[in-house]
Design a protein around this motif. Structure first.
Motif, mmCIF file in Angstrom:
data_model
loop_
_atom_site.group_PDB
_atom_site.id
_atom_site.type_symbol
_atom_site.label_atom_id
_atom_site.label_comp_id
_atom_site.label_asym_id
_atom_site.label_seq_id
_atom_site.Cartn_x
_atom_site.Cartn_y
_atom_site.Cartn_z
ATOM 1 N N GLN A 84 -18.801 23.385 -1.593
ATOM 2 C CA GLN A 84 -17.618 23.156 -2.408
ATOM 3 C C GLN A 84 -16.442 22.747 -1.521
ATOM 4 O OE1 GLN A 84 -16.879 27.965 -2.758
ATOM 5 N NE2 GLN A 84 -16.351 26.684 -4.483
ATOM 6 N N GLY A 85 -15.454 22.130 -2.147
ATOM 7 C CA GLY A 85 -14.277 21.705 -1.413
ATOM 8 C C GLY A 85 -14.179 20.189 -1.344
ATOM 9 N N VAL A 86 -12.973 19.713 -1.025
ATOM 10 C CA VAL A 86 -12.729 18.278 -0.928
ATOM 11 C C VAL A 86 -13.299 17.782 0.400
ATOM 12 C CG1 VAL A 86 -10.921 16.531 -0.787
ATOM 13 C CG2 VAL A 86 -10.630 18.505 -2.302
ATOM 14 N N PRO A 87 -14.112 16.724 0.388
ATOM 15 C CA PRO A 87 -14.647 16.199 1.641
ATOM 16 C C PRO A 87 -13.522 15.839 2.618
ATOM 17 C CG PRO A 87 -15.731 15.171 -0.225
ATOM 18 C CD PRO A 87 -14.611 15.998 -0.780
ATOM 19 N N ILE A 88 -13.782 16.075 3.902
ATOM 20 C CA ILE A 88 -12.744 15.836 4.917
ATOM 21 C C ILE A 88 -12.233 14.397 4.882
ATOM 22 C CG2 ILE A 88 -12.389 15.716 7.435
ATOM 23 C CD1 ILE A 88 -14.202 18.136 7.700
ATOM 24 N N VAL A 89 -13.117 13.485 4.500
ATOM 25 C CA VAL A 89 -12.736 12.075 4.504
ATOM 26 C C VAL A 89 -11.581 11.791 3.527
ATOM 27 C CG1 VAL A 89 -14.387 11.360 2.726
ATOM 28 C CG2 VAL A 89 -13.667 9.742 4.473
ATOM 29 N N VAL A 90 -11.476 12.613 2.489
ATOM 30 C CA VAL A 90 -10.443 12.335 1.479
ATOM 31 C C VAL A 90 -9.026 12.467 2.058
ATOM 32 C CG1 VAL A 90 -9.468 13.037 -0.742
ATOM 33 C CG2 VAL A 90 -11.947 12.848 -0.468
ATOM 34 N N PRO A 91 -8.687 13.624 2.673
ATOM 35 C CA PRO A 91 -7.342 13.672 3.264
ATOM 36 C C PRO A 91 -7.115 12.629 4.359
ATOM 37 C CG PRO A 91 -8.605 15.660 3.802
ATOM 38 C CD PRO A 91 -9.360 14.933 2.740
ATOM 39 N N ILE A 92 -8.168 12.308 5.140
ATOM 40 C CA ILE A 92 -7.990 11.283 6.181
ATOM 41 C C ILE A 92 -7.633 9.945 5.529
ATOM 42 C CG2 ILE A 92 -9.120 9.954 8.012
ATOM 43 C CD1 ILE A 92 -10.837 12.346 8.638
ATOM 44 N N THR A 93 -8.405 9.593 4.491
ATOM 45 C CA THR A 93 -8.152 8.324 3.807
ATOM 46 C C THR A 93 -6.753 8.302 3.197
ATOM 47 O OG1 THR A 93 -10.498 8.199 3.289
ATOM 48 C CG2 THR A 93 -9.031 6.749 2.053
ATOM 49 N N LEU A 94 -6.386 9.407 2.541
ATOM 50 C CA LEU A 94 -5.059 9.455 1.923
ATOM 51 C C LEU A 94 -3.966 9.302 2.983
ATOM 52 C CD1 LEU A 94 -5.424 12.258 -0.774
ATOM 53 C CD2 LEU A 94 -5.234 9.789 -1.126
ATOM 54 N N ALA A 95 -4.173 9.947 4.139
ATOM 55 C CA ALA A 95 -3.159 9.870 5.195
ATOM 56 C C ALA A 95 -3.015 8.439 5.692
ATOM 57 C CB ALA A 95 -3.520 10.806 6.344
ATOM 58 N N VAL A 96 -4.155 7.763 5.905
ATOM 59 C CA VAL A 96 -4.090 6.375 6.386
ATOM 60 C C VAL A 96 -3.414 5.487 5.341
ATOM 61 C CG1 VAL A 96 -5.440 4.356 7.055
ATOM 62 C CG2 VAL A 96 -6.101 6.616 7.884
ATOM 63 N N LEU A 97 -3.775 5.694 4.065
ATOM 64 C CA LEU A 97 -3.156 4.892 3.006
ATOM 65 C C LEU A 97 -1.649 5.140 2.952
ATOM 66 C CD1 LEU A 97 -5.707 5.182 0.055
ATOM 67 C CD2 LEU A 97 -5.298 3.217 1.536
ATOM 68 N N PHE A 98 -1.269 6.414 3.133
ATOM 69 C CA PHE A 98 0.153 6.744 3.076
ATOM 70 C C PHE A 98 0.906 6.065 4.221
ATOM 71 C CE2 PHE A 98 3.756 9.350 4.416
ATOM 72 C CZ PHE A 98 4.490 9.367 3.244
ATOM 73 N N VAL A 99 0.385 6.221 5.426
ATOM 74 C CA VAL A 99 1.071 5.624 6.583
ATOM 75 C C VAL A 99 1.108 4.102 6.445
ATOM 76 C CG1 VAL A 99 0.977 5.275 9.087
ATOM 77 C CG2 VAL A 99 0.508 7.538 8.116
ATOM 78 N N GLY A 100 -0.045 3.523 6.059
ATOM 79 C CA GLY A 100 -0.115 2.068 5.912
ATOM 80 C C GLY A 100 0.871 1.567 4.861
ATOM 81 N N SER A 101 0.952 2.262 3.737
ATOM 82 C CA SER A 101 1.874 1.837 2.682
ATOM 83 C C SER A 101 3.314 1.985 3.137
ATOM 84 C CB SER A 101 1.671 2.673 1.418
ATOM 85 O OG SER A 101 0.342 2.588 0.997
ATOM 86 N N PHE A 102 3.562 3.058 3.873
ATOM 87 C CA PHE A 102 4.913 3.272 4.394
ATOM 88 C C PHE A 102 5.311 2.097 5.284
ATOM 89 C CE2 PHE A 102 8.290 5.052 6.891
ATOM 90 C CZ PHE A 102 8.903 5.966 6.047
ATOM 91 N N VAL A 103 4.385 1.703 6.149
ATOM 92 C CA VAL A 103 4.661 0.583 7.056
ATOM 93 C C VAL A 103 4.908 -0.699 6.258
ATOM 94 C CG1 VAL A 103 3.615 -0.942 8.774
ATOM 95 C CG2 VAL A 103 3.445 1.545 9.031
ATOM 96 N N LEU A 104 4.074 -0.944 5.258
ATOM 97 C CA LEU A 104 4.205 -2.189 4.501
ATOM 98 C C LEU A 104 5.489 -2.239 3.685
ATOM 99 C CD1 LEU A 104 0.633 -2.958 3.135
ATOM 100 C CD2 LEU A 104 1.915 -4.190 4.881
ATOM 101 N N GLU A 105 5.858 -1.090 3.105
ATOM 102 C CA GLU A 105 6.946 -1.128 2.141
ATOM 103 C C GLU A 105 8.293 -0.705 2.697
ATOM 104 O OE1 GLU A 105 5.410 0.930 -1.370
ATOM 105 O OE2 GLU A 105 3.577 -0.188 -0.917
ATOM 106 N N ARG A 106 8.276 0.017 3.827
ATOM 107 C CA ARG A 106 9.537 0.597 4.264
ATOM 108 C C ARG A 106 9.931 0.235 5.682
ATOM 109 N NH1 ARG A 106 11.430 4.967 1.232
ATOM 110 N NH2 ARG A 106 10.218 5.320 -0.639
ATOM 111 N N THR A 107 9.153 -0.604 6.339
ATOM 112 C CA THR A 107 9.545 -0.992 7.696
ATOM 113 C C THR A 107 9.784 -2.494 7.765
ATOM 114 O OG1 THR A 107 7.330 -1.479 8.509
ATOM 115 C CG2 THR A 107 8.071 0.818 8.668
ATOM 116 N N ARG A 108 10.469 -2.884 8.831
ATOM 117 C CA ARG A 108 10.762 -4.284 9.059
ATOM 118 C C ARG A 108 9.476 -5.096 9.216
ATOM 119 N NH1 ARG A 108 15.213 -5.009 13.502
ATOM 120 N NH2 ARG A 108 16.735 -4.966 11.826
ATOM 121 N N PHE A 109 8.500 -4.498 9.937
ATOM 122 C CA PHE A 109 7.222 -5.185 10.138
ATOM 123 C C PHE A 109 6.586 -5.535 8.790
ATOM 124 C CE2 PHE A 109 2.523 -4.623 10.560
ATOM 125 C CZ PHE A 109 2.266 -5.758 11.308
ATOM 126 N N GLY A 110 6.573 -4.555 7.883
ATOM 127 C CA GLY A 110 5.984 -4.796 6.571
ATOM 128 C C GLY A 110 6.718 -5.893 5.819
#
Ligand SMILES: Nc1ncnc2c1ncn2[C@@H]1O[C@H](COP(=O)(O)OP(=O)(O)OP(=O)(O)O)[C@@H](O)[C@H]1O
Ligand SMILES: [Mg+2]
Lengths: 413, 249
Positions: A252-278
């Motif tokens: 039982q429990g959320v697979p470890i890959v789920v929080p990793i994926t969410l973290a990468v998506l969060f950081v990636g989206s932050f970069v795309l939407e909130r930084t000059r590079f994005g």
């Protein structure tokens, strides 16, 4: 209520209802984002649930997320170059080569897994840089460069691993990503942290606007979004936190890959939407010449996009190795086209300038769900490809239709 | 004699065998509008692209505020205080008005885009142009009319405290009311001490706002006139090559 300092609207004015009406208007104008893909997810889920009693079991629900993680990561990788109206057909084999480097260093050179993993990422970075250099600096079309790498790297994988070589991945931390779960309480914490992050970002934006004297949307919209995260995320976690084992030892429990994926998506989206590079990525995708004249270092940003793409692709490769428990010479050959399909299905435009990581993630879930559902129905594999192809065509048609509609509003001016 | 904001001497530019600029001398002064006129293909856009750093000159000296400078890319131009509104506007249709106005000069706070500050300044810049036709500053540029796009492009140049603003045919695509607004803006820019170079084919616009008129004819500067000391037909004569100050050059 302070009086606004400005007389030109910002689109944030009005009540909840005004905002909702404005949203509907945007939808009608063809700005649909992920909505078709979300609808497809729901419809497919209902369909498969009806056809297969196994589809909505705790086990399969969890599997679906584990299976989709590789594709989510790869299609997210591709978003960074697709925004530029480029493509990286070599993303899959880049991951394959990086993982071949990883396993070779461990097996033949006796490296520990951490330095070997770092070497795999460095390999990805170098490959991304070379591709980016050839595309951005030399000016070879990305389609051609990455097709060449796609072909060449299949050979490279065989050279590194030998014909038919299959190497087991025995490093527990790598295997854990796809096969182990976070504790039950951590699953709940994940939901709370996600909602809180959304809230903090929302409040942060609002306070900045308020300090500048600008109007804010009704705060209810933020609460609704956070509520949705709590409800849907909570439901997902509740399912994954149930015992899904078919034997005696509970799983039982959320697979470890789920929080990793969410973290990468969060950081990636932050970069795309909130930084000059994005911002510059979107600008180059929209109008490279305008970006150049605005002083944006177009070449450098293009190269970086290919590097980011390669790094995320390597993460996808790590997920893959973790799931199947081995590295072989054929890893990453077929996933790249699925990755492109996922991005397009989710609403990322191959014409560049438009698309978010969330789009790619939802598209990847649709594609994975088709695979998973048809697999459960024991359809012949050929059907999978037919259905996935059909969905892609449908998505591309919807996109073209939307494009035409917004195009016609352009033609009116 | 007053030091020009920008002074060009002996500027040459060719594309392969085609000599587009054949040794141009040119100057623009603070607080003055200098109109750059000439027939299609005379080399006007090419001349300003060199100042913008988009397409560097082959030969010649550029002085900015009296000091010799090299303008090799747009960033150097904008670093000097040169802002350009291009004939094709150069906007990103997939971005909104605020994002376009701050493109390449985004405001950051703790490393992230400060959208609120940018939105406020963009709105104020548009208001100072008394823009009423734009519904929302967060509209995508793809949804704007030609005139609205022109307004955004000009407003972008006034956002940065430019010393030299170059406008390539700013009124070409505009209706009567918007032309009026843009010309007023051009005048206001100059009154604030900015040196303005305006390319235009519309001589009545030129006579309305320009202090000086420079005429390009087939890659040569054939005349540099004071608006008060010339008239419509003389300028036309220079543009068509019927007349030349250079005296049979
Ligand atoms: N990149 C280029 N390559 C080759 N020739 C060019 C290039 N850019 C401009 N030219 C040529 O240089 C000449 C001058 O062009 P330019 O655009 O400067 O004219 P212009 O005075 O701005 O004309 P218009 O009034 O039509 O805008 C033209 O003959 C044009 O064909
Ligand atoms: Mg021109």
């Amino acid at each position: 209520m302070t009086t606004p300092v400005t007389t030109i609207a910002s689109g944030q004015e009005g009540s909840l209802k005004d905002q909702f009406d404005a949203y509907l208007l945007r939808l009608k104008a063809g700005d649909m984002g992920s909505l078709p893909a979300i609808a497809a997810t729901v419809l497919l889920a209902l369909l498969f649930a009806k056809l297969s009693p196994f589809f909505f079991t705790n086990l399969n629900f969890t599997n679906l997320f584990v299976q989709s993680a590789e594709l989510i990561m790869l299609s997210s990788a591709l978003v960074f170059v697709i925004i530029l109206a480029e493509i990286d057909l070599a993303a899959g084999v880049t991951a394959g080569v990086a993982m071949a480097v990883y396993i070779t260093l461990i097996q033949s050179k006796g490296w520990a897994w951490v330095p070997a993993l770092i070497a795999a990422f460095v390999t990805g970075i170098v490959i991304g840089w070379v591709i980016g250099f050839l595309v951005a600096k030399v000016g070879v079309p990305s389609f051609v460069v990455t097709l060449a790498f796609f072909l060449g790297f299949q050979g490279m994988q065989l050279v590194l691993l030998g014909e038919g070589g299959v190497y087991r991945v025995e490093q527990q931390p790598i295997l854990a990503i796809m096969n182990n779960n976070i504790p039950v309480w951590a699953g709940w914490a994940l939901v709370i942290v996600s909602a809180a992050l959304l809230g903090v970002l929302g409040i942060w934006d609002r306070s900045r606007r308020a300090r500048a004297g600008l109007v804010n949307r009704p705060i209810a919209i933020l609460f609704i979004k956070m509520g949705a995260v709590v409800v849907f995320g909570g439901a997902g976690v509740a399912i994954m936190n149930q015992d899904r084992s078919q034997g005696v030892i509970p799983i039982q429990g959320v697979p470890i890959v789920v929080p990793i994926t969410l973290a990468v998506l969060f950081v990636g989206s932050f970069v795309l939407e909130r930084t000059r590079f994005g911002r510059h990525l979107y600008a180059i995708g929209g109008n490279p010449e305008a970006a150049r004249r605005a002083g944006i270092k177009v070449t450098r940003i293009r190269i970086w996009a290919f590097i980011v793409c390669a790094v995320l692709a390597v993460i996808s490769g790590v997920f893959h190795a973790s799931r199947i428990g081995s590295v072989d010479g054929s890893a990453g050959h077929s996933i790249v086209l699925e990755g492109v399909a996922a991005a397009v299905v989710g609403g990322v435009s191959l014409f560049g300038g438009r698309g978010k990581l969330a789009n790619a993630a939802i598209g990847a879930i649709v594609i994975t769900m088709i695979d998973n559902g048809l697999g459960l129905l024991q359809m012949p594999a050929g059907i999978n490809f037919l259905v996935a192809g059909g969905v892609l065509l449908l998505a591309a048609t919807i996109d073209a239709g939307a494009r035409k509609r917004s195009g016609s509003s352009l033609a009116r001016v | 004699m007053e030091v020009p904001v920008v002074e060009l001497t002996g500027i040459k530019k060719s594309f392969g065998p085609v000599d587009v600029l054949k040794g141009i001398d040119f100057a623009a002064y603070a607080g003055k509008v200098t109109a750059l006129v000439g027939d299609n293909g005379a080399g006007k856009s090419t001349l300003i692209k060199g100042l913008a750093g988009v397409q560097p000159y082959d030969e010649g000296v550029v002085r900015f505020g009296g000091a010799e400078v090299q303008i090799r890319d747009p960033r150097e131009a904008s670093g000097l205080g040169i802002e350009v509104v291009y004939q094709d506007l150069a906007l990103c249709e997939n971005l909104d008005i605020v994002q376009n106005m701050f493109l390449g000069h985004e405001e950051l706070r703790t490393g992230t885009l400060h959208e609120a500050a940018m939105e406020l300044q963009a709105t104020k810049a548009l208001q100072s142009l008394s823009v009423r036709t734009v519904k929302s500053v967060r509209q995508k540029v793809s949804s704007l009319s030609g005139g609205q796009r022109q307004t955004v492009a000009i407003a972008r140049s006034i956002l940065r405290e430019a010393k030299l603003v170059i406008l390539d045919e700013p009124t070409a695509a505009l209706g009567v009311a918007q032309t009026e607004q843009v010309l007023n803006l051009v005048r206001r820019l100059a009154d604030h001490g900015v040196a303005v170079i305006m390319i235009s084919h519309n001589l009545s616009d030129v006579f309305r706002v320009a202090d000086h008129i420079a005429v390009l004819y087939l890659g040569r500067m054939t005349a540099h006139l004071k608006t008060t000391e010339t008239d419509h037909s003389e300028v036309v004569a220079y543009i068509t090559g019927a007349k030349s100050q250079e005296g049979g050059n």
